[in-house]
Design an enzyme around this catalytic site. Structure first.
Site, mmCIF file in Angstrom:
data_model
loop_
_atom_site.group_PDB
_atom_site.id
_atom_site.type_symbol
_atom_site.label_atom_id
_atom_site.label_comp_id
_atom_site.label_asym_id
_atom_site.label_seq_id
_atom_site.Cartn_x
_atom_site.Cartn_y
_atom_site.Cartn_z
ATOM 1 N N ALA A 32 22.124 -16.779 77.995
ATOM 2 C CA ALA A 32 22.630 -15.831 79.009
ATOM 3 C C ALA A 32 22.518 -14.419 78.416
ATOM 4 O O ALA A 32 23.478 -13.652 78.389
ATOM 5 C CB ALA A 32 24.055 -16.159 79.424
ATOM 6 N N HIS A 37 22.489 -8.577 73.311
ATOM 7 C CA HIS A 37 21.682 -9.503 72.504
ATOM 8 C C HIS A 37 20.323 -8.877 72.185
ATOM 9 O O HIS A 37 19.821 -9.008 71.076
ATOM 10 C CB HIS A 37 21.402 -10.799 73.272
ATOM 11 C CG HIS A 37 22.599 -11.630 73.566
ATOM 12 N ND1 HIS A 37 23.100 -11.802 74.832
ATOM 13 C CD2 HIS A 37 23.399 -12.356 72.753
ATOM 14 C CE1 HIS A 37 24.135 -12.603 74.799
ATOM 15 N NE2 HIS A 37 24.351 -12.956 73.551
ATOM 16 N N GLY A 147 26.990 -9.461 66.763
ATOM 17 C CA GLY A 147 27.543 -8.282 67.422
ATOM 18 C C GLY A 147 28.990 -8.042 67.015
ATOM 19 O O GLY A 147 29.752 -8.986 66.768
ATOM 20 N N SER A 186 28.147 -12.064 78.315
ATOM 21 C CA SER A 186 27.554 -13.022 79.250
ATOM 22 C C SER A 186 28.573 -13.388 80.329
ATOM 23 O O SER A 186 28.218 -13.813 81.416
ATOM 24 C CB SER A 186 27.137 -14.281 78.504
ATOM 25 O OG SER A 186 26.315 -13.920 77.433
#
Ligand code: PAF
Length: 280
Positions: A32, A37, A147, A186
């Site tokens: 997703a 990302h 992240g 997501s």
């Protein structure tokens, strides 16, 4: 870019590259994919000869079965999004491929895992440690990219690498935000249009609180953030904690630590969002 679904295929490809002395970067994801990302993926591709992205919705890290069922699975779209990122190999294994047998390992991260997410998502970080250690063992990267939105996860992964004595450099990437400030996630796709509009309250309140840090005691800031977010219809703060950047333990005063981070989890309806901000 190649899509591989089995450990043996992936390892055969990586073995050839390793023989040529190529460096390997790795971005583990649950798919997703969004721009957050993509930035990690591009950084990995830029800093390594070979870059591997895994897409695997890891069942062992979901303490809420409903959340696991609802987690978006968008492999085709993810694959397209990775086009022109410089990614070499996409690894999208089945559950059986990652866990041929149930993973019963119990990791221990002490006080790093008992606070914040750990309080509300029992077993979550053990599941993260299971899958990340398994993926690290399969890919054997030189560098792995995560992240900063999942701030506590990052601390746990650094601790995992130390505990297992792995020679992997962990690289953190700053939070990527929508133009209005909402941290990319997501889960954002599950927000209704009203919830999405109102979700700006989380980052906005955090940024405002940072601007006030010189003039208000920490405890008042904390209270104010919680009250402002809870005042928005459908929004409910699960926790907002100000912690030392490294130990993740709660601080009560601005002078308690040189590096203070505010970490928040809040529900928008039944969608759980997290964010964080560095004060010092
Ligand atoms: O941050 C995530 O997406 C997941 O927790 C990770 C690191 C890919 C492990 O499943």
């Amino acid at each position: 870019m190649k899509l591989l679904k089995t450990v043996s295929e992936l390892q055969a490809n990586l073995a050839q590259e390793r023989k040529k002395g190529k460096s390997i970067g790795f971005v583990p994801t649950m798919g997703a994919l969004h721009q957050g990302h993509i930035e990690l993926i591009k950084q990995s591709a830029a800093e390594n000869d070979i870059s591997v992205v895994s897409i695997f919705v890891n069942p062992t890290q979901f303490n809420d079965k409903n959340d696991l069922l609802k987690y978006p699975r968008t492999l085709d779209a993810d694959y397209k999004l990775m086009h022109a990122t410089g990614t070499t190999l996409v690894f999208a294994p089945s559950v059986e491929e990652i866990y041929p047998e149930p993973d019963t390992r119990q990791f221990g991260f002490g006080t790093l895992e008992t606070v914040m997410e750990g309080q509300f998502r029992p077993g979550h970080f053990n599941g993260v440690a299971q899958v990340v250690s398994r993926l690290f063992d399969i890919v054997k990267p030189d560098r792995a990219y995560f992240g900063e939105k999942d701030f506590q996860q990052l601390a746990i992964i650094r601790a995992l690498v130390k505990q297992l004595n792995l020679n992997i450099e962990i690289i953190a990437h700053p939070i990527v935000r929508e133009p209005d400030g909402l941290a990319l996630s997501s889960r954002n796709t599950r927000l209704t249009s009203d919830q999405r509009k109102n979700a700006v309250i989380i980052s906005q309140t955090l940024f405002e609180s940072k601007a006030k840090k010189e003039s208000l005691p920490l405890t008042e800031i904390k209270q104010e953030v919680i009250e402002k977010i809870n005042a928005v219809p459908e929004f409910q703060v699960e926790y907002f904690d100000l912690v030392d950047r490294d130990s993740l333990q709660t601080v009560k005063d601005w002078t308690d630590s040189e590096h203070i981070v505010g970490c928040i989890a809040a529900y928008a309806g039944n969608v759980r969002l997290i964010d964080n901000i560095s004060y010092y």
